[in-house]
Design an enzyme around this catalytic site. Structure first.
Site, PDB file in Angstrom:
ATOM      1  N   CYS A  38      13.582  74.999   5.724  1.00 36.02           N
ATOM      2  CA  CYS A  38      14.440  73.820   5.801  1.00 36.02           C
ATOM      3  C   CYS A  38      15.910  74.238   5.757  1.00 36.02           C
ATOM      4  O   CYS A  38      16.330  74.940   4.829  1.00 36.02           O
ATOM      5  CB  CYS A  38      14.126  72.898   4.627  1.00 36.02           C
ATOM      6  SG  CYS A  38      15.337  71.568   4.528  1.00 36.02           S
ATOM      7  N   TYR A  76      -0.765  86.941  24.127  1.00 39.19           N
ATOM      8  CA  TYR A  76      -1.232  86.516  25.447  1.00 39.19           C
ATOM      9  C   TYR A  76      -0.078  86.132  26.379  1.00 39.19           C
ATOM     10  O   TYR A  76      -0.289  85.744  27.510  1.00 39.19           O
ATOM     11  CB  TYR A  76      -2.149  85.309  25.247  1.00 39.19           C
ATOM     12  CG  TYR A  76      -3.517  85.476  25.859  1.00 39.19           C
ATOM     13  CD1 TYR A  76      -4.113  86.724  25.938  1.00 39.19           C
ATOM     14  CD2 TYR A  76      -4.206  84.375  26.361  1.00 39.19           C
ATOM     15  CE1 TYR A  76      -5.369  86.873  26.501  1.00 39.19           C
ATOM     16  CE2 TYR A  76      -5.465  84.517  26.925  1.00 39.19           C
ATOM     17  CZ  TYR A  76      -6.036  85.764  26.991  1.00 39.19           C
ATOM     18  OH  TYR A  76      -7.265  85.910  27.547  1.00 39.19           O
ATOM     19  N   GLU A  78      16.023  82.847  28.340  1.00 35.79           N
ATOM     20  CA  GLU A  78      14.623  83.231  28.518  1.00 35.79           C
ATOM     21  C   GLU A  78      14.149  82.607  29.824  1.00 35.79           C
ATOM     22  O   GLU A  78      14.144  81.386  29.959  1.00 35.79           O
ATOM     23  CB  GLU A  78      13.750  82.707  27.362  1.00 35.79           C
ATOM     24  CG  GLU A  78      14.124  83.293  26.023  1.00 35.79           C
ATOM     25  CD  GLU A  78      13.269  82.764  24.878  1.00 35.79           C
ATOM     26  OE1 GLU A  78      12.230  82.114  25.146  1.00 35.79           O
ATOM     27  OE2 GLU A  78      13.651  82.978  23.723  1.00 35.79           O
ATOM     28  N   CYS A 106      11.661  67.006   3.260  1.00 39.86           N
ATOM     29  CA  CYS A 106      11.534  67.571   1.911  1.00 39.86           C
ATOM     30  C   CYS A 106      12.589  66.958   0.983  1.00 39.86           C
ATOM     31  O   CYS A 106      13.461  66.199   1.424  1.00 39.86           O
ATOM     32  CB  CYS A 106      11.673  69.090   1.964  1.00 39.86           C
ATOM     33  SG  CYS A 106      13.354  69.653   2.235  1.00 39.86           S
ATOM     34  N   ARG A 162       6.540  80.440  12.598  1.00 41.13           N
ATOM     35  CA  ARG A 162       8.004  80.484  12.574  1.00 41.13           C
ATOM     36  C   ARG A 162       8.574  79.080  12.380  1.00 41.13           C
ATOM     37  O   ARG A 162       7.830  78.103  12.445  1.00 41.13           O
ATOM     38  CB  ARG A 162       8.539  81.119  13.863  1.00 41.13           C
ATOM     39  CG  ARG A 162       8.121  80.392  15.114  1.00 41.13           C
ATOM     40  CD  ARG A 162       8.667  81.103  16.357  1.00 41.13           C
ATOM     41  NE  ARG A 162       8.203  80.434  17.565  1.00 41.13           N
ATOM     42  CZ  ARG A 162       8.512  80.821  18.790  1.00 41.13           C
ATOM     43  NH1 ARG A 162       9.276  81.875  18.985  1.00 41.13           N
ATOM     44  NH2 ARG A 162       8.058  80.175  19.831  1.00 41.13           N
ATOM     45  N   GLU A 192      16.041  78.821  19.376  1.00 41.11           N
ATOM     46  CA  GLU A 192      15.545  77.476  19.705  1.00 41.11           C
ATOM     47  C   GLU A 192      15.448  76.566  18.478  1.00 41.11           C
ATOM     48  O   GLU A 192      14.346  76.203  18.036  1.00 41.11           O
ATOM     49  CB  GLU A 192      14.179  77.564  20.391  1.00 41.11           C
ATOM     50  CG  GLU A 192      14.219  78.209  21.745  1.00 41.11           C
ATOM     51  CD  GLU A 192      12.880  78.133  22.483  1.00 41.11           C
ATOM     52  OE1 GLU A 192      11.839  77.905  21.843  1.00 41.11           O
ATOM     53  OE2 GLU A 192      12.895  78.291  23.720  1.00 41.11           O
TER      54      GLU A 192
END
Ligand code: GAL
Length: 659
Positions: A108, A349, A296, A154, A104, A143
């Protein structure tokens, strides 16, 4: 009401697997879920073909049970078709290497194709959901800057950086002047000669670097602004937030927060961490607009997507304590990450309230208990705010400047701010965080740690604050650099020298563990005897009075810290980095009194006030039960009992008093 929720990913579950989710949420007193931030490939499976029916069904089922939805714009990860079609929108790192898709944050924000695709999906979603019952607000993206992606190197960024400089400086001569490019033949005649500070054989120009850090932060802010404007225009009934990352250093969150109704942040404490670090980040986040959510909140063992290691299992009582800590520091909403551990993908996980099998176990029971408490107390607490007379000037340009040139090995600007914060916390005062543009008149004490970038305008503002009765505290390296990150030709602390009433005669970095001992000067000095390290300055007082001096060696009796009376207030200049007990004693000596003195180590006391009263929160983060003395007996709202003035708070214990 306090918003109490979970981050939910309906796209990960079959109807059969999901059938108990909503009933279990309801039983846990959950009243909001956040959804959709990574679901772009479901919302737009092919370019221009949008599908929202699957999400509509979930929103409606939740709404029937009284659970609202915060929807996210999914722009953090474009679908694979988009990346394949427009490979030019992938970021590049400082070495020019492509940041590959598959995870993720790889696109740009200066790439026109990505901007356009993002605008379209946000526009479609906003139009579709503007009036849908149950939807209360939006989180943009996810985030910004996570995984070191704030700074992209770039060609789109190259062009955008030059435009940014043109806007700021108007002509190349002014850039040359501001950056001091006569050094190492870096002078420009044309805009297209200005590079990005990509990886170089030697250190880059600090002014070039600082402007690049500012530009990269502004890129994120501009991306946020575009979504904010679209959403506010199309969905006037909804709030817009973004999930910040607490002390994350790369984005100027003061600027980002201007394009939110309130910011949120993501809190992942490990049991072994300093329990006051979350408080620091709650207060940072709250300071931008006065209120915040935790979007979160860790609710299970974390499972790092790269290392594959499983993090700590929250101990019994920790989830409840973390949740109350957020509320105690001003949060109006807390959402757990995540509702249920997912079965596939990089984060398979990473655990949530429920494990992979979806069975409610002890973490679920704790979430449900906390939810019941918040549902009851939220009715009175909601709307109250943390108000405090103490602030820390924590500015991102200072942070970037010090990141490039810390001066002393191992010195970190943000750690230094945190140490001061920790000392303020021991007085029980809340602490606001401000930048150089913030209003500061309401505070009594303002710490301006390591205020390295300072000009006359800033000095005048701080001086006026002191003259009006405030106390300002500077620490080493203050005033040494211009806002462009070049050095002043004046003695340190540059523009701050007049208000500090002194100059710095000599600076000494201590990279190899050397120390100095300092001692108080005068019987009423707020500085106690202490050993200091990393960096020391020798001060030459003009109007200021020494409050501490070096105790021995070649610096013996030379001034280490001084106080200058300024109108109705005072300015302290500390030429040393006080730490630990010495810093706590200094802060306690200059801060206003708090009604609960002598707070035991590991115990956090905070206060929220509002129309329904003033609430004192006592939270024990330590391993043993502790006792403290309140001004009198009060009703404790969780149990309904009247207790005090002496109160005992158990390990992981939470007491909430109406005072
Ligand atoms: C956060 C992020 C979430 C999830 C979580 C666990 O930083 O916003 O999407 O990745 O960490 O890794």
């Amino acid at each position: 009401m306090i918003q109490y929720g979970a981050c939910y990913y309906p796209e990960h579950w079959t109807p059969e697997q999901a059938k108990n989710h909503i009933p279990l949420m309801k039983r846990a007193n959950i009243n909001v879920v956040r959804m959709g931030e990574f679901a772009w490939s479901r919302f737009e499976p092919e370019q221009g073909r949008y599908r929202f029916d699957w999400m509509d069904e979930v929103i409606q089922s939740l709404h029937k049970e009284g659970i609202s939805t915060v929807l996210c714009t999914p722009t953090c990860i474009p679908p694979q078709w988009a990346v394949v079609k427009h490979p030019g929108m992938l970021q590049r790192d400082a070495h020019g290497r492509v940041r590959n898709p598959g995870a993720r944050c790889h696109c740009c924000k200066n790439a026109p194709e990505y901007q356009l695709l993002s605008e379209r999906i946000v526009d479609q979603m906003a139009r579709h959901y503007a009036e849908m019952p149950g939807v209360i607000g939006w989180q943009t993206d996810n985030e910004f800057g996570c995984h070191n992606t704030t700074r992209c190197y770039c060609d789109h960024c190259q062009a955008a950086f030059r435009d940014w400089l043109l806007e700021k400086y108007k002509d190349t001569d002014t850039v040359n002047q501001a950056w001091g490019t006569a050094f190492w033949s870096f002078e420009f005649q044309q805009w297209n000669e200005i590079p990005l500070p990509r990886a170089m054989p030697a250190g880059n120009n600090p002014s070039h670097w600082l402007d690049f850090a500012r530009f990269s932060s502004d890129t994120q802010v501009k991306f946020q602004q575009a979504q904010y404007d679209l959403l506010k225009g199309l969905c006037p009934k909804h709030f817009v937030t973004h999930n910040f990352m607490g002390r994350f250093p790369e984005i100027d969150y003061y600027k980002l927060a201007q394009f939110t109704d309130f910011p949120s942040w993501d809190n992942y404490p490990e049991g072994c961490d300093d329990p006051f670090l979350p408080a620091y980040q709650h207060e940072i986040t709250r300071s931008f607009t006065g209120s915040f959510w935790v979007m979160e909140q860790k609710s299970g063992p974390t499972g790092d997507s790269q290392s594959g290691l499983l993090g700590e299992q929250p101990e019994p009582g920790e989830i409840r304590r973390w949740t109350w800590q957020a509320v105690a520091n001003g949060a109006d909403g807390v959402c757990y990450f995540r509702w249920r551990a997912c079965l596939s993908g990089a984060e398979q996980y990473w655990h949530g309230i429920l494990d992979h099998d979806g069975a409610p176990r002890r973490r679920y029971a704790e979430v449900a208990k906390t939810g019941e408490e918040l549902a009851r107390l939220g009715k009175v607490i909601a709307g109250s705010k943390v108000e405090t007379p103490v602030a820390i000037l924590r500015g991102y340009p200072m942070l970037w400047s010090i990141e490039r040139q810390p001066g002393a090995a191992g010195f970190h600007y943000d750690d230094h701010c945190y140490e001061i914060y920790r000392a303020v916390k021991r007085t029980a005062h809340g602490c606001d965080f401000v930048n150089i543009d913030s209003g500061i008149d309401k505070y009594k004490v303002l710490f301006a740690p390591c205020l390295c970038l300072a000009d006359k305008k800033l000095a005048d503002k701080l001086d006026a604050f002191a003259q009006a009765g405030g106390t300002v505290v500077f620490t080493p390296q203050s005033g040494a650099r211009t806002p462009s990150n070049t050095m002043w030709a004046h003695p340190r602390p540059g523009a701050l020298a007049a208000m500090a009433g002194l100059t710095v005669d000599e600076v000494r970095p201590y990279h190899h563990g050397q120390t100095e001992n300092v001692e108080p000067v005068g019987s009423d000095s707020p500085v106690s005897s202490a050993t200091v390290e990393k960096w020391v300055e020798v001060l030459a007082c003009r109007d200021a009075q020494p409050v501490a001096q070096y105790a021995e060696g070649r610096l013996k009796e030379k001034c280490a810290a001084a106080r200058n009376s300024r109108g109705k207030g005072a300015v302290y200049y500390l030429g040393v980095y006080l730490q630990g007990e010495a810093l706590a004693a200094f802060v306690a000596a200059i801060a206003p009194e708090f009604p609960v003195p002598g707070i035991p180590e590991g115990v956090e006391v905070t206060r929220r006030s509002g129309k329904q009263g003033s609430f004192l929160f006592v939270i024990n983060h330590g391993n043993q039960s502790q006792t403290l003395t309140l001004p009198s007996a009060f009703e404790e709202l969780i149990t309904g009992e009247k207790i005090g003035p002496e109160v005992k708070v158990a390990r992981n214990g939470i007491l909430v008093f109406k005072t």
